[in-house]
Design a protein around this motif. Structure first.
Motif, PDB file in Angstrom:
ATOM      1  N   ALA A 130       0.843  -1.200   0.000  1.00  0.00           N
ATOM      2  CA  ALA A 130       0.000   0.000   0.000  1.00  0.00           C
ATOM      3  C   ALA A 130       0.876   1.248   0.000  1.00  0.00           C
ATOM      4  O   ALA A 130       1.922   1.281   0.659  1.00  0.00           O
ATOM      5  CB  ALA A 130      -0.922   0.001   1.211  1.00  0.00           C
ATOM      6  N   GLY A 521      -5.002  -1.769  -6.599  1.00  0.00           N
ATOM      7  CA  GLY A 521      -5.655  -1.201  -5.422  1.00  0.00           C
ATOM      8  C   GLY A 521      -4.708  -0.816  -4.307  1.00  0.00           C
ATOM      9  O   GLY A 521      -5.087  -0.821  -3.129  1.00  0.00           O
ATOM     10  N   PRO A 525      -5.426   2.708   0.156  1.00  0.00           N
ATOM     11  CA  PRO A 525      -6.617   1.858   0.271  1.00  0.00           C
ATOM     12  C   PRO A 525      -7.461   2.206   1.495  1.00  0.00           C
ATOM     13  O   PRO A 525      -6.932   2.445   2.584  1.00  0.00           O
ATOM     14  CB  PRO A 525      -6.031   0.446   0.389  1.00  0.00           C
ATOM     15  CG  PRO A 525      -4.621   0.655   0.845  1.00  0.00           C
ATOM     16  CD  PRO A 525      -4.185   1.947   0.245  1.00  0.00           C
TER      17      PRO A 525
END
Length: 530
Positions: A130, A521, A525
């Protein structure tokens, strides 16, 4: 030098702004704190002692990032990880003050170009890491606290090296500014060339160009200069699929304006690396003055008259009775709001001729609507002191006071009911008697923004106390059909409320955009959309 020249403030864990000028509560605050019954809290846990989990970043990804950026552009050091943990909401600060930095990123990288950002996103997409875009770190809605489940680690992408004034087009009056540039630096560089953005949010000392765009920031002078999203004519977005450049002309009818998909996207679709913004000549004249109205309703009517029928000053702001009494009224000074009533601040910036003519016409309108002139000292006290406001939160938290802000916007016809409903909801949810102050911060022809400041004694669990109050406020906002946020953004705090307001079709549309630009993604997130 201009009156908006301020020193760059280095980000400090737990505290706001410049370490050389910390906030101190005025002596008069002691009586107010005694009424609240606040009890001083334990000192914050030193940043060096904050709990940071072991880094979870895969060694192969770390090696790839270091090889691509250079080993000195990646760090897993404790201090850097704590520095990039969360933002500046009261719940963020309370958690960090308690020594909990469990949300710290596993590493911090410092890209120097759009190409660097794209390459980092490619590596992180392949390794399921992430990525949190990070500039000024001033989010107050959980915008720097991504979801971690399902990811191999979390990387903070610090944009401070993207700090150039790339180009000025003096004919078109636009400037290309890189996203990591602080607002203070932008004003200094533009001011040397005779220009200004005219964008001065209260986070001005810390916030950046990229943050302004990513959260649709609104500055104190929005009535005259517009919100930041209205200033943006072009931008570059680094996505996991490559760079996206938008804004070939100031206006176009060639399909939907994709710039609007990026503005306010909060790092969920990509990383804004540069912005082309409208600039204006540095104003030759600047006048701020105070006006008193008997009631908030009377003052709001006066502001609406100027917003709808003109003339429109550069700054229009109205505090309610509580905020006027606590923060702005100064009974011992000439030109104060005096006992009772509400204080409006009206500001004019532009040429000498424009300021004189607009001020004269606006004065007539304000007098017609029951305003009483308080003079320039009242306006100047607010203008020169407004950037000191955030500094007061740290000593208030030390004193055991819960203090936080929230904002919304609605149409003029719904303003009174919305203000009453949010005030009642928050007061009922705090668990202790508290003070809810409010002001109109930004005006439009059709409506305005309401900005609330909440002060109360901290209960045993102040984080839960505020979240309960915020949930109640958002329910009231939803019931009255008002905006989830006017300029603070969505982050994680407002995500559920936004999805409720957008409904399944609107939410699915945002998810589809994210899936196209960020297939893995990995970008922030859980922020903006789930």
């Amino acid at each position: 030098m201009t009156e908006y020249d301020l020193p760059l403030a280095a980000r400090q864990p737990y505290t706001w702004g410049n370490a050389d000028t910390p906030g101190h509560l005025p002596a008069a605050a002691a009586d107010a704190l005694a009424v609240l019954g606040a009890v001083p809290t334990d000192p914050p846990v030193p940043a060096k002692d904050a709990h940071v989990p072991d880094t979870a970043l895969p060694a192969t990804a770390t090696a790839e990032l270091a090889a691509m950026l250079g080993a000195n552009r990646l760090t897993c050091e404790h201090a850097a990880r704590v520095e990039h943990t969360r933002g500046y909401s009261t719940t963020d600060l309370l958690t960090l003050r308690g020594g909990d930095a469990s949300d710290a990123p596993d590493a911090v990288v410092f890209p120097g170009s759009t190409e660097d950002v794209v390459a980092v996103l490619d590596i992180c997409s392949r390794h399921r890491i992430a990525v949190v875009p990070y500039a000024g770190g001033t989010s107050v809605v959980g915008g720097l606290t991504p979801a971690r489940d399902g990811f191999a680690g979390v990387l903070a992408m610090d944009l401070r090296r993207l700090n150039r004034l790339v180009h000025i087009d003096a004919v078109s009056r636009t400037a290309v500014l890189q996203a990591g540039m602080r607002g203070v630096t932008a004003e200094q560089l533009l001011g040397e060339r005779g220009y200004t953005l005219g964008h001065f949010p209260q986070s001005y000392e810390m916030a950046t160009i990229g943050g302004y765009a990513a959260a649709r920031s609104a500055g104190q002078s929005s009535a005259g200069y517009g919100r930041f999203d209205e200033m943006v004519v072009g931008l570059t977005l680094a996505t996991a699929r490559g760079p996206l450049s938008l804004g070939a002309a100031p206006m176009s009818s060639a399909g939907p304006d994709l710039r609007q998909l990026v503005l306010g996207s909060e790092g969920a679709f990509g990383v804004i690396t540069s912005v082309t913004a409208r600039i204006r000549p540095t104003p030759a004249a600047r006048v701020f003055e105070g006006w008193r109205f008997d009631s908030f309703a009377e003052g709001a009517t006066a502001l609406r008259a100027l917003a709808q029928d003109g003339p429109l000053p550069t700054v229009l702001r109205l505090s309610d009775e509580a905020e006027t009494a606590i923060n702005l009224a100064d009974p011992g000074a000439a030109g104060s709001a005096g006992a009772g009533g509400c204080l409006a601040v009206v500001g004019y910036e532009g040429t000498e001729e424009w300021v004189a003519a607009t001020r004269a016409d606006a004065t007539k309108r304000l007098l017609e609507h029951g305003g009483t002139q308080q003079g320039e000292p009242a306006g100047e006290r607010w203008r020169t002191g407004r950037f000191r406001g955030p500094y007061l939160r740290d000593p208030l938290l030390d004193a055991g006071v819960l203090v936080e802000t929230m904002e919304t916007a609605t149409f003029w016809s719904g303003l009174p009911a919305l203000k009453a409903a949010v005030t009642e909801a928050v007061q009922g949810a705090l668990g202790v008697p508290g003070l809810v102050m409010c002001h109109i911060s930004h005006v439009y022809e059709t409506g305005a923004s309401l900005y609330f400041t909440v002060v109360a004694k901290q209960t045993e669990d102040p984080v839960r106390q505020w979240r309960r109050a915020k949930t109640a406020a958002l329910a009231a906002i939803d019931e009255h059909g008002a905006a989830v946020s006017h300029h603070h953004g969505v982050g994680t705090d407002h995500r559920a409320a936004l999805e409720q307001q957008l409904g399944p079709i609107g939410t699915d549309l945002l998810r589809a955009i994210k899936a196209s630009l960020d297939p893995a993604g990995v970008l922030n997130p859980g922020v903006l959309i789930g």
